[in-house]
Write a protein that holds these residues in place. Structure first.
Motif: not given
Length: 88
Positions: A9-26, A53-64
């Motif tokens: 559960a601790a590993v999953l919580r840390s992954k969840k938080a990391d992925f959310k931070q990555f998404a917000i940054t992207l 525009m290509g970079a925008t689409i790439l970063f927003l897609g990775m964020s999703i």
């Protein structure tokens, strides 16, 4: 057995938080690239606009993608909590 579930559960919580931070940054980086396409500039060419525009689409897609991964781990954690509460 319980200690292993807590570690999982601790590993999953840390992954969840990391992925959310990555998404917000992207998402932020993608929005800055989008601003680069809509702001007027003297030296802006069609090629640079297409690159932005290509970079925008790439970063927003990775964020999703990262938001979905974060949501997936959130659901797994909720199921683990429900499963543990049913056993008690």
């Amino acid at each position: 057995m319980k200690n292993r579930k807590k570690q999982t559960a601790a590993v999953l919580r840390s992954k969840k938080a990391d992925f959310k931070q990555f998404a917000i940054t992207l998402l932020c980086v993608g929005s800055f690239f989008y601003l680069g396409t809509i702001l007027p500039s003297v030296e802006k060419t069609m090629v640079s606009t297409n690159v932005y525009m290509g970079a925008t689409i790439l970063f927003l897609g990775m964020s999703i993608l990262f938001f979905r991964l974060s949501n997936k781990y959130k659901k797994i954690l909720a199921e683990m909590d429900d499963h543990d509460s049913l056993k008690q």
